[in-house]
Design a protein around this motif. Structure first.
Motif, mmCIF file in Angstrom:
data_model
loop_
_atom_site.group_PDB
_atom_site.id
_atom_site.type_symbol
_atom_site.label_atom_id
_atom_site.label_comp_id
_atom_site.label_asym_id
_atom_site.label_seq_id
_atom_site.Cartn_x
_atom_site.Cartn_y
_atom_site.Cartn_z
ATOM 1 N N ALA A 283 40.946 -1.093 83.103
ATOM 2 C CA ALA A 283 40.704 0.170 82.809
ATOM 3 C C ALA A 283 41.942 0.853 82.305
ATOM 4 O O ALA A 283 42.179 2.341 82.659
ATOM 5 C CB ALA A 283 39.763 0.851 83.832
ATOM 6 N N GLY A 284 42.928 0.263 81.686
ATOM 7 C CA GLY A 284 44.299 1.185 81.437
ATOM 8 C C GLY A 284 45.182 1.443 82.456
ATOM 9 O O GLY A 284 46.401 1.875 82.197
ATOM 10 N N GLN A 285 44.980 0.814 83.607
ATOM 11 C CA GLN A 285 45.804 0.947 84.676
ATOM 12 C C GLN A 285 46.718 -0.353 85.146
ATOM 13 O O GLN A 285 47.167 -0.555 86.116
ATOM 14 C CB GLN A 285 45.072 1.446 85.895
ATOM 15 N N GLY A 286 46.328 -1.396 84.369
ATOM 16 C CA GLY A 286 46.946 -2.758 84.983
ATOM 17 C C GLY A 286 48.339 -2.919 84.188
ATOM 18 O O GLY A 286 49.034 -2.159 84.197
ATOM 19 N N ARG A 287 48.679 -4.233 84.254
ATOM 20 C CA ARG A 287 50.227 -4.617 83.878
ATOM 21 C C ARG A 287 50.152 -5.344 82.555
ATOM 22 O O ARG A 287 51.382 -5.450 82.122
ATOM 23 C CB ARG A 287 50.766 -5.571 84.855
ATOM 24 N N TRP A 288 48.988 -5.929 81.984
ATOM 25 C CA TRP A 288 49.103 -6.548 80.797
ATOM 26 C C TRP A 288 48.316 -5.911 79.653
ATOM 27 O O TRP A 288 47.457 -5.076 79.783
ATOM 28 C CB TRP A 288 48.169 -8.037 80.845
ATOM 29 N N VAL A 289 49.489 -5.720 78.596
ATOM 30 C CA VAL A 289 48.841 -4.979 77.335
ATOM 31 C C VAL A 289 48.597 -6.015 76.230
ATOM 32 O O VAL A 289 49.344 -6.870 76.105
ATOM 33 C CB VAL A 289 49.764 -3.962 77.012
ATOM 34 N N ALA A 290 47.311 -6.043 75.789
ATOM 35 C CA ALA A 290 46.822 -7.009 74.619
ATOM 36 C C ALA A 290 47.189 -6.226 73.197
ATOM 37 O O ALA A 290 46.640 -5.079 73.093
ATOM 38 C CB ALA A 290 45.444 -7.520 74.737
ATOM 39 N N SER A 291 47.587 -6.923 72.200
ATOM 40 C CA SER A 291 47.826 -6.258 70.982
ATOM 41 C C SER A 291 47.622 -7.252 70.024
ATOM 42 O O SER A 291 47.608 -8.509 70.266
ATOM 43 C CB SER A 291 49.447 -5.831 70.812
ATOM 44 N N ALA A 292 46.951 -6.907 69.191
ATOM 45 C CA ALA A 292 46.202 -7.814 67.794
ATOM 46 C C ALA A 292 46.435 -7.316 66.720
ATOM 47 O O ALA A 292 46.302 -5.969 66.225
ATOM 48 C CB ALA A 292 44.765 -7.972 68.106
#
Length: 403
Positions: A283-292
């Motif tokens: 919910a926007g507070q994690g450690r992984w960012v996904a980009s596509a």
């Protein structure tokens, strides 16, 4: 950096709000789910194909038990994430292809199409609650302001509109002036008091909620290409209130701090493929960012490796150390001293000669010469020489060489 090969062009990504699961919406109409671990290694969980046409938009409910998918087929489909099946279909929900969907309240969902029509839905009811028609071009992004229960929409027609979902009116609460550029993405900074909008020309337009929605109050140049995606940084980082992740059509995901403006560095590089979507897990507070982008894969980037040092000390421990220190000021000052203009050097030499002759009779010890350091003006987004902070990455000057 772990990459997830999906087999088709990615239009949208969404994370499960509580579990390590990533959903992808693809050009071929499939919705794929992948589970990943702390190292970013992933495995395929399930595939659902609710429509034969492309899936452009994904959204989950608050607990992740439902996943909504929409796209070119003009329908909205509800997927049960536990059974991996489509449990509800709203075919022809719009008269044009659906470009974005957004969950607002536990029983309210918003959708926007290519003709600029925005509809509000109650998942428990078959028909739309309300429809807004103030835009005449595609809806590019949604932003939900919880404090006022306002839905903000950006459009390719160059305007923002704000809708109060509590009102029964079909007219917007506010509608901005024409910004003379396509508005492609939205995110908030400064505790939701300012809204940042990405544009087709690579400008970040800043709206201040206290100043109204008529026009932006500031524009931040720097990106050489269109800014198609924006995302907030997790609040655990001390600069999160003013730092955003930007996805540009030049293929780079950047970390940019605003007020003051600093390019902190590049988070991910998609090469020649434009970046269309950026999401952070948990919910926007994690450690992984996904980009596509337009390639047939999703990049997962670990924010801890970028914004925290090798010893595991968090970014918060760096905040006090860097307080009051200008961005790369020490090294830039040293460089300035070595490369001062000849005219400035001549003036300083004359001043030293005059000071030395005046003070020679007063004191037998010659006064110590003090070096004068000039601080040149810097392009806020230019990535020049600087000291690397524990929670920053160094960017090369070539990132904005085209400006």
């Amino acid at each position: 950096m772990p990459d997830i090969a999906v087999g088709s062009q990615v239009f949208d990504v969404a994370f499960h709000p509580a579990e390590s699961i990533l959903y992808t919406g693809l050009l071929n109409g499939e919705v794929n789910a992948y589970r990943y671990d702390e190292q970013g290694q992933n495995e395929h969980v399930f595939t659902v194909k609710p429509s034969k046409k492309s899936c452009r938009a994904l959204e989950t409910d608050a607990d992740g038990s439902r996943l909504w998918a929409a796209g070119k087929g003009k329908g909205i489909y509800t997927i049960d994430t536990s059974t991996h099946k489509v449990i509800e279909s709203r075919k022809n929900a719009h008269e044009a292809p659906i470009n974005r969907i957004k969950r607002l309240l536990p029983y309210m969902l918003a959708s926007g199409d290519d003709d600029g029509v925005i509809k509000l839905w109650d998942p428990r009811k078959p028909d739309a609650i309300r429809a807004y028609t103030q835009h005449f071009d595609f809806i590019s992004d949604f932003l939900w302001l919880e404090d006022k229960k306002h839905l903000v929409a950006s459009s390719g027609d160059g305007t923002l509109s704000v809708m109060d979902v509590r009102a029964n009116k079909t007219e917007p609460f506010a509608h901005s002036e024409d910004q003379e550029d396509e508005l492609l993405s939205i995110v908030t900074i400064k505790d939701n008091q300012k809204v940042v909008v990405g544009t087709q020309l690579g400008m970040l337009s800043i709206f201040n909620r206290k100043s109204g929605w008529g026009d932006c109050v500031d524009r931040v140049p720097g990106h050489p290409s269109s800014i198609d995606a924006l995302c907030s940084l997790p609040s655990a980082y001390p600069s999160a209130h003013s730092t955003i992740l930007t996805g540009s059509s030049d293929g780079l995901v950047r970390a940019v701090q605003l007020f003051p403006t600093k390019l902190l560095g590049v988070v991910a590089d998609h090469g020649e493929f434009p970046v269309e979507r950026i999401k952070v897990d948990r919910a926007g507070q994690g450690r992984w960012v996904a980009s596509a982008g337009h390639e047939e894969m999703v990049k997962l980037t670990d924010l801890k490796e970028i914004f925290e040092d090798e010893d595991g000390e968090g970014a918060e421990g760096q905040e006090e150390e860097q307080e009051g220190e200008a961005f790369g000021a020490e090294e830039e000052n040293e460089s300035d001293e070595e490369t001062e203009a000849p005219q400035v050097a001549e003036v300083e030499e004359k001043e030293r000669e005059t000071r030395s002759s005046d003070e020679e009779g007063e004191d037998s010890d010659a006064p110590r010469e003090r070096k004068r350091k000039r601080k040149k003006e810097k392009d806020p987004l230019a990535a020049g020489r600087r000291k690397k902070g524990k929670n920053e990455v160094v960017a090369e000057p070539s990132f904005f060489a085209d400006l």
